[in-house]
Design a protein around this motif. Structure first.
Motif, mmCIF file in Angstrom:
data_model
loop_
_atom_site.group_PDB
_atom_site.id
_atom_site.type_symbol
_atom_site.label_atom_id
_atom_site.label_comp_id
_atom_site.label_asym_id
_atom_site.label_seq_id
_atom_site.Cartn_x
_atom_site.Cartn_y
_atom_site.Cartn_z
ATOM 1 N N LYS A 1 -2.975 -57.337 -36.861
ATOM 2 C CA LYS A 1 -2.932 -56.247 -35.878
ATOM 3 C C LYS A 1 -2.574 -54.935 -36.562
ATOM 4 O O LYS A 1 -3.112 -53.879 -36.223
ATOM 5 N N LEU A 2 -1.665 -55.003 -37.525
ATOM 6 C CA LEU A 2 -1.318 -53.801 -38.294
ATOM 7 C C LEU A 2 -2.557 -53.232 -38.977
ATOM 8 O O LEU A 2 -2.751 -52.016 -39.028
ATOM 9 N N ARG A 3 -3.392 -54.131 -39.494
ATOM 10 C CA ARG A 3 -4.600 -53.687 -40.185
ATOM 11 C C ARG A 3 -5.618 -53.093 -39.203
ATOM 12 O O ARG A 3 -6.162 -52.012 -39.426
ATOM 13 N N LEU A 4 -5.863 -53.835 -38.123
ATOM 14 C CA LEU A 4 -6.888 -53.410 -37.157
ATOM 15 C C LEU A 4 -6.531 -52.089 -36.494
ATOM 16 O O LEU A 4 -7.404 -51.256 -36.233
ATOM 17 N N GLU A 5 -5.244 -51.910 -36.205
ATOM 18 C CA GLU A 5 -4.797 -50.683 -35.541
ATOM 19 C C GLU A 5 -4.549 -49.557 -36.538
ATOM 20 O O GLU A 5 -4.240 -48.431 -36.141
ATOM 21 N N ASN A 6 -4.650 -49.900 -37.832
ATOM 22 C CA ASN A 6 -4.413 -48.909 -38.897
ATOM 23 C C ASN A 6 -3.072 -48.197 -38.701
ATOM 24 O O ASN A 6 -2.974 -46.966 -38.789
ATOM 25 N N ILE A 7 -2.041 -48.993 -38.426
ATOM 26 C CA ILE A 7 -0.706 -48.442 -38.180
ATOM 27 C C ILE A 7 -0.131 -47.914 -39.488
ATOM 28 O O ILE A 7 -0.126 -48.605 -40.507
ATOM 29 N N ASN B 1 5.635 -51.186 -33.234
ATOM 30 C CA ASN B 1 4.537 -50.507 -32.557
ATOM 31 C C ASN B 1 4.137 -51.301 -31.312
ATOM 32 O O ASN B 1 3.973 -52.524 -31.382
ATOM 33 N N GLN C 1 -1.275 -52.157 -44.296
ATOM 34 C CA GLN C 1 -2.440 -53.042 -44.289
ATOM 35 C C GLN C 1 -2.343 -54.114 -45.373
ATOM 36 O O GLN C 1 -3.006 -55.139 -45.299
ATOM 37 N N ALA D 1 1.471 -51.837 -29.985
ATOM 38 C CA ALA D 1 0.200 -52.557 -30.115
ATOM 39 C C ALA D 1 0.421 -54.031 -30.462
ATOM 40 O O ALA D 1 -0.464 -54.868 -30.267
#
Length: 411
Positions: free
Chosen positions: A166-172, A121, A30, A123
């Motif tokens: 997107k990495l943040r929103l999906e909490n990858i 990922n 994130q 996503a």
């Protein structure tokens, strides 16, 4: 003797992704841009310090030490980490100036592998995954990525920003997927490496060094997968074999002014025999499983292209692989290449009707193939097709190649 700038450039390409992967574990995906900033600041300090005090005995170790210091500094002065990130790690480690950044080879490989799966990922859209891989995993600059995609820095920065959001929103998470999911996730990782390789091998940019670097970085990521028991699968080795075979002919397929040398005119002496041998090793490992993927078939095609003898047996084998590839991974380019292999294996009389059926009228490669098949049979039709291809070609390299073909028709 290597200059300071040359040394730094080489270290940046080699160490940037390692350091970002290890430091990224502390900042989380994130906040991955903070890890990038830490590493960039480390190299900036190296440039300034080494210019006045000289190059240290162990440059990489010096970078790791400074990176640790800068990581601690970021934790201490930034409130967001005090409030949100710090609780997730051992507070005592930070308070005692003892952030344990493990730059051992084993941890670097583990961290990079975790980063590879995170960046790839599903996503995140493929185009953005490639950009993230180039930046975070391969250490390419924004300008280099923009040049490779024939784009500009602003567009690439926006693309990377959206991907990181997107990495943040999906909490990858920066971790390996559960063992039950590795198989499916690996398919996406292999696909991104494959696209990254193609971006270098079939790139439209005029920067030959950059093209080769892309291919070599894709191979490095593939090797990373082969060193892990859970990802060292036949399909991984098949992709590695394909990349080795193609890269072995890299120097033979380009002229000094970035033109393309067609396959039948390449100098076999310029092929890299060691890479071909390594490709054979990977290919042997690839055939040990029961699954046949598109990577297996493309590796087989690339293998036969590394056999210089222009025999019917060679082209029949290539044709066989293309026939199978069409069944499991159809694409216009595969269909066109399959017709060319048909021409080499069975003659233009058989190939020409097959080519006419395709009707890929929006592709200049299609008209280029028709021009090739009509040459010597009906040169007027050959010229018409080459003219159509020339009018549709988007790159200077393709236009130059077609102009030469038109000139040869007159001779």
């Amino acid at each position: 003797m290597e200059t300071k700038n040359e040394l730094l450039q080489g270290l940046f390409r080699k160490e940037f992704s390692k350091m970002v992967a290890v430091i990224g574990k502390y900042f989380s995906l994130q906040h991955i841009e903070i890890a990038e900033d830490v590493v960039s600041e480390t190299f900036l300090q190296a440039s300034e310090t080494w210019g006045t005090k000289g190059i240290p005995e162990n440059p990489a170790a010096w970078l790791y030490v400074v990176a640790k210091q800068k990581t601690l500094s970021h934790f201490r002065r930034n409130k967001i980490f005090t409030e949100k990130v710090l609780p997730k790690i051992k507070e005592s480690a930070v308070q005692n100036n003892n952030i344990d950044l493990d730059f051992s080879n084993e941890n670097i490989q583990d961290s990079q592998l975790q980063m590879l799966f995170a960046v790839c990922n599903p996503a995140i859209v493929s185009e953005a995954q490639i950009g993230l891989a180039l930046r975070i995993l391969c250490g390419f600059g924004i300008g280099e990525i923009a040049e490779a995609f024939l784009s500009n820095k602003e567009t690439i920065n926006k693309r990377l920003f959206r991907a990181k959001e997107k990495l943040r929103l999906e909490n990858i998470k920066l971790e390996m997927p559960p063992e039950t999911e590795i198989g499916n996730r690996l398919d996406n990782v292999l696909h991104i490496i494959y696209l990254l390789f193609n971006e270098g091998y079939y790139s439209n940019t005029q920067n030959q060094v950059l093209c080769k670097d892309f291919c070599l970085e894709a191979m490095r990521l593939g090797i990373l997968l082969t060193k892990n028991e859970k990802t060292n699968l036949p399909k991984t080795n098949a992709l590695m074999a394909m990349m080795c075979f193609h890269t072995s002919r890299f120097n033979a397929r380009q002229t000094s002014n970035n033109g393309i040398i067609l396959y039948d005119r390449q100098n076999e002496k310029l092929w890299d025999k060691e890479l071909i041998a390594q490709g054979n090793v990977f290919l042997d490992k690839a055939v040990q499983g029961n699954e046949i993927t598109s990577y297996h078939l493309e590796a087989g095609i690339a293998f036969w292209h590394c056999q210089k003898n222009d025999t019917a047996e060679k082209w029949k084998n290539i044709l066989h692989h293309y026939n199978l590839l069409l069944e499991i991974n159809y694409s216009p380019s595969v269909a066109l290449n399959r017709v060319y292999a048909l021409y080499k294996a069975k003659g233009r009389e058989v190939a020409l009707p097959e080519a006419e059926k395709l009707q890929f009228t929006k592709s200049h490669f299609y008209f280029t193939l028709l021009g090739k098949l009509y040459k010597g049979v009906d040169n007027q039709k050959a010229k018409q097709h080459y003219d159509k291809a020339l009018g549709m070609a988007k790159t200077q390299t393709d236009r130059q190649t077609l102009k030469k073909k038109l000139e040869n028709l007159k001779n």
